[in-house]
Design a protein around this motif. Structure first.
Motif, PDB file in Angstrom:
ATOM      1  N   ARG A   5       0.869  -1.188   0.000  1.00 32.87           N
ATOM      2  CA  ARG A   5       0.000   0.000   0.000  1.00 32.87           C
ATOM      3  C   ARG A   5       0.898   1.227   0.000  1.00 32.87           C
ATOM      4  O   ARG A   5       1.778   1.350   0.851  1.00 32.87           O
ATOM      5  N   ARG A   6       0.633   2.120  -0.935  1.00 35.32           N
ATOM      6  CA  ARG A   6       1.529   3.259  -1.101  1.00 35.32           C
ATOM      7  C   ARG A   6       0.855   4.577  -0.782  1.00 35.32           C
ATOM      8  O   ARG A   6      -0.360   4.694  -0.842  1.00 35.32           O
ATOM      9  N   ASN A   7       1.680   5.555  -0.506  1.00 32.04           N
ATOM     10  CA  ASN A   7       1.181   6.912  -0.339  1.00 32.04           C
ATOM     11  C   ASN A   7       0.532   7.337  -1.656  1.00 32.04           C
ATOM     12  O   ASN A   7       1.136   7.188  -2.721  1.00 32.04           O
ATOM     13  N   THR A  83      -4.057  -1.698  -5.090  1.00 30.64           N
ATOM     14  CA  THR A  83      -4.149  -1.753  -3.624  1.00 30.64           C
ATOM     15  C   THR A  83      -4.740  -0.429  -3.148  1.00 30.64           C
ATOM     16  O   THR A  83      -4.873   0.506  -3.933  1.00 30.64           O
ATOM     17  N   VAL A  84      -5.102  -0.370  -1.852  1.00 28.38           N
ATOM     18  CA  VAL A  84      -5.669   0.877  -1.318  1.00 28.38           C
ATOM     19  C   VAL A  84      -4.508   1.817  -0.982  1.00 28.38           C
ATOM     20  O   VAL A  84      -3.666   1.484  -0.146  1.00 28.38           O
ATOM     21  N   PRO A  85      -4.453   2.987  -1.611  1.00 29.69           N
ATOM     22  CA  PRO A  85      -3.398   3.939  -1.239  1.00 29.69           C
ATOM     23  C   PRO A  85      -3.743   4.605   0.100  1.00 29.69           C
ATOM     24  O   PRO A  85      -4.890   4.535   0.551  1.00 29.69           O
ATOM     25  N   TYR A  86      -2.734   5.234   0.713  1.00 34.78           N
ATOM     26  CA  TYR A  86      -3.044   5.952   1.946  1.00 34.78           C
ATOM     27  C   TYR A  86      -2.828   7.449   1.761  1.00 34.78           C
ATOM     28  O   TYR A  86      -2.037   7.894   0.923  1.00 34.78           O
ATOM     29  N   PHE A 221     -12.629   7.917   2.165  1.00 34.67           N
ATOM     30  CA  PHE A 221     -12.733   7.136   3.398  1.00 34.67           C
ATOM     31  C   PHE A 221     -11.638   6.071   3.456  1.00 34.67           C
ATOM     32  O   PHE A 221     -10.976   5.894   4.470  1.00 34.67           O
ATOM     33  N   TRP A 222     -11.421   5.358   2.347  1.00 34.44           N
ATOM     34  CA  TRP A 222     -10.460   4.238   2.339  1.00 34.44           C
ATOM     35  C   TRP A 222      -9.030   4.736   2.476  1.00 34.44           C
ATOM     36  O   TRP A 222      -8.204   4.112   3.147  1.00 34.44           O
ATOM     37  N   LEU A 223      -8.725   5.861   1.843  1.00 35.04           N
ATOM     38  CA  LEU A 223      -7.362   6.400   1.891  1.00 35.04           C
ATOM     39  C   LEU A 223      -7.064   6.946   3.289  1.00 35.04           C
ATOM     40  O   LEU A 223      -5.953   6.822   3.800  1.00 35.04           O
TER      41      LEU A 223
END
Lengths: 289, 132
Positions: A5-7, A83-86, A221-223
């Protein structure tokens, strides 16, 4: 093989598009709205004499970890490379950040009805809200709340949570005066906006749908929660001698939180998953920090 | 979407019962009766949420009254509407209230929560009537 998971700010244009496309496909299939409903259904406040699994409770972190994993699995069924990024909101702090660009989240809402009108999640581009507490079928935002400006949490706010050496403390709710969980979730004493910190404050800063029970309608919301999840991992690394989750055992029948919180080896509805199962994510995913 | 309609229909019926009981008993006395000992007050000072209200705030009519027993959001429930549409309220352990519009902060009274919901709705949105 663990995925990464990446920025969100490190994603290429093509990677941004793939993430957005996968989200849009889940929406078209109706899968996305099931996630919105799950989150609404599990928001139980701590003044109610019911079991809380998602908010104002020790399982705030493991419950949302599992919730994100389910969402990410659904995304990866659509596109195995996604993938879900943050979103590190201590660094990307303004509505001008690329996060809010037209090829990722889109921008803030317009005045009056707060309707988002740019980007892939604008009503005009096909993102229709079906599970909501308001009557509009469009996504709403009010980034930074210009009418009464509010800043995103700072590194110091995060440090205030990360410095806690205990995961959570009795009474295991939004009034717990110590503990990493409540400080990261963001229920603080005091007056005015100082009472809403970290995780809670980000929901407030985005505003619109992110403020209510139907916050999952906004894909940011996910990030946001991926970054909260990253902070939990970081806290564990920084406090290797602390119990990774508390309470270890369910509160006894004569304790106020009896049957209202989930202990380390009890299931977290709607799953059979326990906090213990969610303590680590090695072998599933890692964060590029 | 069908489920949503059913839910708010149930809510409307429940509302009528509360209104009828209030009319029969006389407003001021009724609220004292309706509050009753069934509600979990956990030693908090003062009345649970203050008196019933009915006012216009920023052009919206907001009304609220305590309800008996459980209700959708558990003990200590209030019946609050914005322009006639129900606004779900939840109670926090410190005695404050969260609304369905605004889950990441809480307000000291149901009236404050209703005003906060109106602030967040802006000028052109209405509630869908969904409590939870």
């Amino acid at each position: 093989m663990a995925y990464t998971r990446r920025n969100q700010r490190s994603l290429s244009r093509a990677e941004r598009r793939r993430f957005v496309d996968a989200v849009l496909r889940l929406k078209r299939r109706g899968e996305y709205d099931a996630f919105v409903r799950t989150h609404i259904d599990h928001y139980v406040s701590d003044g109610e004499n019911r079991r809380r699994v998602a908010h104002m409770t020790p399982t705030f972190l493991p419950w949302h970890r599992r919730f994100l994993l389910d969402f990410e699995r659904a995304l990866r069924r659509v596109d195995a490379g996604v993938t879900v990024p943050y979103w590190d909101w201590t660094k990307d702090r303004t509505p001008a950040a690329s996060l809010w660009g037209e090829d990722l989240m889109g921008g803030t809402g317009r005045r009056g009805d707060r309707r988002v009108s740019t980007g892939p999640f604008a009503r005009g581009n096909g993102w229709i809200i079906k599970e909501s507490v308001t009557d509009g079928d469009f996504l709403t935002r009010d980034l930074g709340r210009p009418a009464a400006p509010l800043a995103l949490p700072t590194r110091q706010d995060v440090a205030w949570a990360m410095g806690e050496t205990v995961y959570d403390v009795s009474p295991w709710d939004s009034t717990a005066s110590r503990g990493f969980r409540n400080r990261l979730e963001g229920w603080a004493p005091g007056t005015g906006d100082a009472r809403w910190r970290n995780h809670n404050r980000v929901h407030r800063w985005v505003g619109g749908h992110m403020l209510g029970g139907a916050s999952v309608n906004d894909p940011v919301f996910w990030l946001h929660h991926a970054f909260v999840d990253l902070l939990w991992s970081r806290w564990q690394r920084q406090h290797p001698d602390s119990a990774p989750f508390l309470p270890e055992r369910p509160p006894a029948p004569d304790e106020p939180q009896h049957r209202r919180v989930v202990a380390r080896r009890e299931p977290m509805p709607p799953w059979r998953t326990t906090p213990q199962d969610m303590l680590g994510h090695q072998g599933i995913y890692r964060y590029a920090e | 979407m069908e489920a949503k309609g059913t839910r708010s229909g149930t809510v409307r019926r429940r509302h009528l019962i509360v209104v009828a009981a209030t009319a029969a008993l006389g407003a001021a006395g009724a609220f004292r009766v309706l509050r009753g000992p069934a509600q979990e007050e956990r030693g908090r000072p003062g009345a649970p949420g203050g008196p019933a209200f009915d006012e216009t705030y920023r052009g919206r009519r907001i009304q609220g009254e305590p309800t008996t027993g459980g209700g959708v959001h558990g003990p200590g429930g209030w019946r609050v509407t914005v322009d006639g549409k129900p606004l779900g309220l939840m109670r926090r352990a410190d005695g404050s209230y969260l609304s369905m519009v605004d889950h990441y902060r809480s307000y000291s009274t149901p009236l404050a929560a209703a005003r906060g919901a109106v602030d967040e709705l802006g000028t052109r949105q209405s509630l869908a009537g969904r409590l939870h």
